[in-house]
Design an enzyme around this catalytic site. Structure first.
Site, PDB file in Angstrom:
ATOM      1  N   SER A 170       0.589  -1.107   0.015  1.00 60.33           N
ATOM      2  CA  SER A 170      -0.048   0.047  -0.118  1.00 60.33           C
ATOM      3  C   SER A 170       1.073   1.310   0.098  1.00 60.33           C
ATOM      4  O   SER A 170       1.833   1.452   0.610  1.00 60.33           O
ATOM      5  CB  SER A 170      -0.823   0.154   1.282  1.00 60.33           C
ATOM      6  OG  SER A 170      -1.381   1.352   1.392  1.00 60.33           O
ATOM      7  N   TYR A 218      -2.004   5.469  -4.220  1.00 56.92           N
ATOM      8  CA  TYR A 218      -3.145   6.427  -3.839  1.00 56.92           C
ATOM      9  C   TYR A 218      -2.406   7.533  -4.552  1.00 56.92           C
ATOM     10  O   TYR A 218      -1.519   8.037  -4.489  1.00 56.92           O
ATOM     11  CB  TYR A 218      -3.307   6.699  -2.186  1.00 56.92           C
ATOM     12  CG  TYR A 218      -3.937   5.767  -1.609  1.00 56.92           C
ATOM     13  CD1 TYR A 218      -5.228   5.461  -2.271  1.00 56.92           C
ATOM     14  CD2 TYR A 218      -3.600   5.141  -0.606  1.00 56.92           C
ATOM     15  CE1 TYR A 218      -6.272   4.655  -1.574  1.00 56.92           C
ATOM     16  CE2 TYR A 218      -4.607   4.248   0.224  1.00 56.92           C
ATOM     17  CZ  TYR A 218      -5.971   3.924  -0.467  1.00 56.92           C
ATOM     18  OH  TYR A 218      -6.624   2.941   0.517  1.00 56.92           O
ATOM     19  N   THR A 276      -5.531   2.798  -6.996  1.00 60.36           N
ATOM     20  CA  THR A 276      -6.976   2.872  -6.384  1.00 60.36           C
ATOM     21  C   THR A 276      -7.628   3.936  -6.695  1.00 60.36           C
ATOM     22  O   THR A 276      -7.172   4.985  -6.158  1.00 60.36           O
ATOM     23  CB  THR A 276      -6.563   2.662  -4.725  1.00 60.36           C
ATOM     24  OG1 THR A 276      -5.998   1.305  -4.500  1.00 60.36           O
ATOM     25  CG2 THR A 276      -7.822   2.392  -3.969  1.00 60.36           C
ATOM     26  N   LYS A 320      -8.110  -0.094  -9.544  1.00 61.92           N
ATOM     27  CA  LYS A 320      -8.526  -0.832  -8.444  1.00 61.92           C
ATOM     28  C   LYS A 320     -10.054  -0.148  -8.136  1.00 61.92           C
ATOM     29  O   LYS A 320      -9.845   0.972  -7.910  1.00 61.92           O
ATOM     30  CB  LYS A 320      -7.722  -0.976  -7.310  1.00 61.92           C
ATOM     31  CG  LYS A 320      -8.265  -1.595  -5.972  1.00 61.92           C
ATOM     32  CD  LYS A 320      -7.285  -1.739  -4.912  1.00 61.92           C
ATOM     33  CE  LYS A 320      -7.629  -2.601  -3.659  1.00 61.92           C
ATOM     34  NZ  LYS A 320      -8.364  -2.052  -2.930  1.00 61.92           N
ATOM     35  N   HIS A 363     -13.550  -2.214  -2.048  1.00 62.90           N
ATOM     36  CA  HIS A 363     -12.660  -1.822  -0.784  1.00 62.90           C
ATOM     37  C   HIS A 363     -13.070  -2.492   0.396  1.00 62.90           C
ATOM     38  O   HIS A 363     -13.025  -2.197   1.256  1.00 62.90           O
ATOM     39  CB  HIS A 363     -12.681  -0.030  -0.487  1.00 62.90           C
ATOM     40  CG  HIS A 363     -11.468   0.358  -0.318  1.00 62.90           C
ATOM     41  ND1 HIS A 363     -10.528   0.982  -1.204  1.00 62.90           N
ATOM     42  CD2 HIS A 363     -10.726   0.220   1.012  1.00 62.90           C
ATOM     43  CE1 HIS A 363      -9.511   1.439  -0.580  1.00 62.90           C
ATOM     44  NE2 HIS A 363      -9.847   1.051   0.778  1.00 62.90           N
TER      45      HIS A 363
HETATM   46  C1  FNR Z   1      -7.703  -1.658   3.126  1.00 62.12           C
HETATM   47  N1  FNR Z   1      -7.600  -1.576   1.602  1.00 62.12           N
HETATM   48  C2  FNR Z   1      -7.012  -0.804   1.170  1.00 62.12           C
HETATM   49  N2  FNR Z   1      -6.933  -0.617  -0.466  1.00 62.12           N
HETATM   50  C3  FNR Z   1      -5.847   0.160  -0.948  1.00 62.12           C
HETATM   51  O1  FNR Z   1      -6.153   0.357  -2.290  1.00 62.12           O
HETATM   52  N3  FNR Z   1      -4.869   0.911  -0.269  1.00 62.12           N
HETATM   53  C4  FNR Z   1      -4.902   0.617   1.232  1.00 62.12           C
HETATM   54  O2  FNR Z   1      -4.255   1.408   1.658  1.00 62.12           O
HETATM   55  C5  FNR Z   1      -5.788  -0.185   1.771  1.00 62.12           C
HETATM   56  N4  FNR Z   1      -6.102  -0.109   3.179  1.00 62.12           N
HETATM   57  C6  FNR Z   1      -6.691  -1.047   3.688  1.00 62.12           C
HETATM   58  C7  FNR Z   1      -6.751  -0.922   5.389  1.00 62.12           C
HETATM   59  C8  FNR Z   1      -7.611  -1.890   5.663  1.00 62.12           C
HETATM   60  C9  FNR Z   1      -7.454  -2.144   7.223  1.00 62.12           C
HETATM   61  C10 FNR Z   1      -8.390  -2.898   5.112  1.00 62.12           C
HETATM   62  C11 FNR Z   1      -9.339  -3.843   5.875  1.00 62.12           C
HETATM   63  C12 FNR Z   1      -8.362  -2.689   3.741  1.00 62.12           C
HETATM   64  C13 FNR Z   1      -8.665  -2.370   0.785  1.00 62.12           C
HETATM   65  C14 FNR Z   1      -8.006  -3.705   0.741  1.00 62.12           C
HETATM   66  O3  FNR Z   1      -6.990  -3.670  -0.657  1.00 62.12           O
HETATM   67  C15 FNR Z   1      -9.147  -4.675  -0.019  1.00 62.12           C
HETATM   68  O4  FNR Z   1      -9.933  -3.973  -1.073  1.00 62.12           O
HETATM   69  C16 FNR Z   1     -10.159  -5.049   0.697  1.00 62.12           C
HETATM   70  O5  FNR Z   1      -9.591  -5.373   2.163  1.00 62.12           O
HETATM   71  C17 FNR Z   1     -10.857  -6.607   0.288  1.00 62.12           C
HETATM   72  O6  FNR Z   1     -11.742  -6.938   1.105  1.00 62.12           O
HETATM   73  P1  FNR Z   1     -11.588  -7.908   2.539  1.00 62.12           P
HETATM   74  O7  FNR Z   1     -10.733  -8.969   1.751  1.00 62.12           O
HETATM   75  O8  FNR Z   1     -10.976  -7.353   3.469  1.00 62.12           O
HETATM   76  O9  FNR Z   1     -13.123  -8.378   2.627  1.00 62.12           O
END
Ligand code: FNR
Length: 381
Positions: free
Chosen positions: A120, A144, A170, A252, A276
């Site tokens: 990330s 990001y 994303t 994404k 997300h």
């Molecule tokens: C995320 N997600 C996320 N996505 C992204 O593009 N950059 C990021 O920094 C983050 N940070 C993040 C933190 C936390 C605590 C969570 C739970 C999620 C989203 C992540 O990439 C992904 O899309 C989801 O977590 C997928 O869903 P599930 O597997 O958690 O149900």
């Protein structure tokens, strides 16, 4: 799974549950209310996250029989790379809130198990340090897309130099979703400087500060907050990223088939169907319901990936049947990390892959290649 049963004959049971949906409960006891709320929480009343699970559960596998499944192979080709299995670790920022070993531990676990790790932008560890612990293992970088062009350019240069090969951009987070569990505690890791490591270590970011980060950390946090997202971006802006990055680019957060077509028109290489994990749009379509429509629109032109709600091997099977080439998991490995560091993340990966392998075998498939719409009850619709 025989490894687990054989361990049982020697009196050893797994340290963590093999039902990954139970990890959240256990992590709740381990983490404080702030971190667990941040990880587990969703947008609005949590309905999008529940819809993600419900959609995956609604689809049912229709097994085939007598098809010699003695030898199985989970490998797939994704974006020109041969992957050992259709699985990657989703970009999850701020992992130091769940475990001090944070992103480097998750990255080591992914490398040990041979699945790509997607770092990330909002990681608690600079991208170079994470790359260093990964050796030659497959690593992708999640962007990001900052308001400041120079910071974006600098991130991409750093990522390329550190050996990240695929860029995951994303697009569903131009601002943060309405997340009541965090709002009620006024808890946002970034405002405590967590998840800013890539920014604070960046020369282009530092150039925008009046004083060095260590002299005025509060001003640095505010500078970060001002550039983190950019709600003003539009499709033509992608040309800039396309120019700056030679490798594959995956968008994404794509849920609408027309957006998937626009991604293809903009010269992107893939789309990641995702909401997300239900953290951004409240009342959003379940990611698994959007998946077959996106796959139908662009499956021939782009690599279609999927995340949001995957908790089991059969969820992975279903996502492949609905048109995904590979899937990502987020929260399950964050809980694995919280509970047992790198070993906990490896446990999560191994459970998912073992369960996928068994689901394939028991459904009459030797590998992902033969899974299709007719592998699910009622087809993929
Ligand atoms: C995320 N997600 C996320 N996505 C992204 O593009 N950059 C990021 O920094 C983050 N940070 C993040 C933190 C936390 C605590 C969570 C739970 C999620 C989203 C992540 O990439 C992904 O899309 C989801 O977590 C997928 O869903 P599930 O597997 O958690 O149900």
């Amino acid at each position: 799974q025989y490894e687990i049963y054989l361990g049982g004959t020697a009196g050893a049971v797994p340290r963590l549950p093999t039902d990954l949906t139970r990890l959240e409960e256990l992590a709740e006891h381990r983490l404080g209310a702030g971190p667990v709320g941040y990880v587990a929480g969703g947008a609005g009343d949590g309905g999008t996250a529940r819809a993600n699970r419900a959609a995956l559960e609604r689809h049912r596998i229709v097994p085939r029989l007598l098809r010699d499944v003695t030898e199985r192979d989970l490998s797939v080709e994704v974006l020109g790379r041969a992957l050992p299995a259709p699985l990657a670790l989703a970009p999850v920022g701020v992992l130091s809130i769940v475990h001090p070993d944070a992103e480097p531990a998750a990255a080591r676990a992914a490398a040990a198990q041979g699945v790509p790790y997607i770092l990330s932008s909002a990681s608690s560890t600079p991208m170079e340090q994470v790359a260093e612990v990964m050796g030659d293992a497959e690593r992708w970088f999640q962007l990001y897309w900052a308001k400041d062009r120079e910071v974006t350019r600098s991130f991409l240069n750093r990522a390329r130099t550190a050996g990240y090969t695929v860029l995951v951009v994303t697009l569903d987070t131009p601002m943060l979703g309405w997340r009541p569990r965090d709002l009620e505690r006024a808890y946002l890791p970034f405002l405590h400087g967590v998840g800013t490591a890539n920014y604070f270590s960046d020369p282009a970011f530092q150039a925008g500060l009046a004083k060095p980060v260590h002299e005025d950390p509060d001003a640095a946090v505010m500078h970060f907050a001002g550039m983190f997202g950019d709600p003003g971006k539009t499709w033509p802006d992608l040309a800039f990223l396309r120019e700056q990055w030679d490798g594959p680019i995956v968008l994404k957060g794509v849920l609408h088939p027309d957006d998937a077509r626009l991604a293809a028109d903009a010269g992107m290489d893939g789309v990641l169907v995702s909401n997300h994990g239900g953290r951004q749009v409240a009342g959003c379509v379940a990611a698994a319901d959007a998946l077959p429509r996106v796959a139908e629109a662009v499956g021939e032109r782009l690599t279609v990936l999927f995340d949001s709600g995957v908790r089991t091997g059969d969820d992975i099977f279903k996502a492949l049947a609905l048109g995904a080439r590979a899937v990502l998991v987020g929260r399950p490995y964050a809980y694995g990390l919280a509970l047992d560091g790198q070993a906990g993340v490896e446990h999560v990966i191994r459970c998912l892959l073992a369960e996928l392998d068994l689901t394939l075998a028991l459904s009459g498939h030797r590998g992902p290649g033969t899974i299709g719409p007719d592998s699910l009850d009622g087809g993929a619709a």
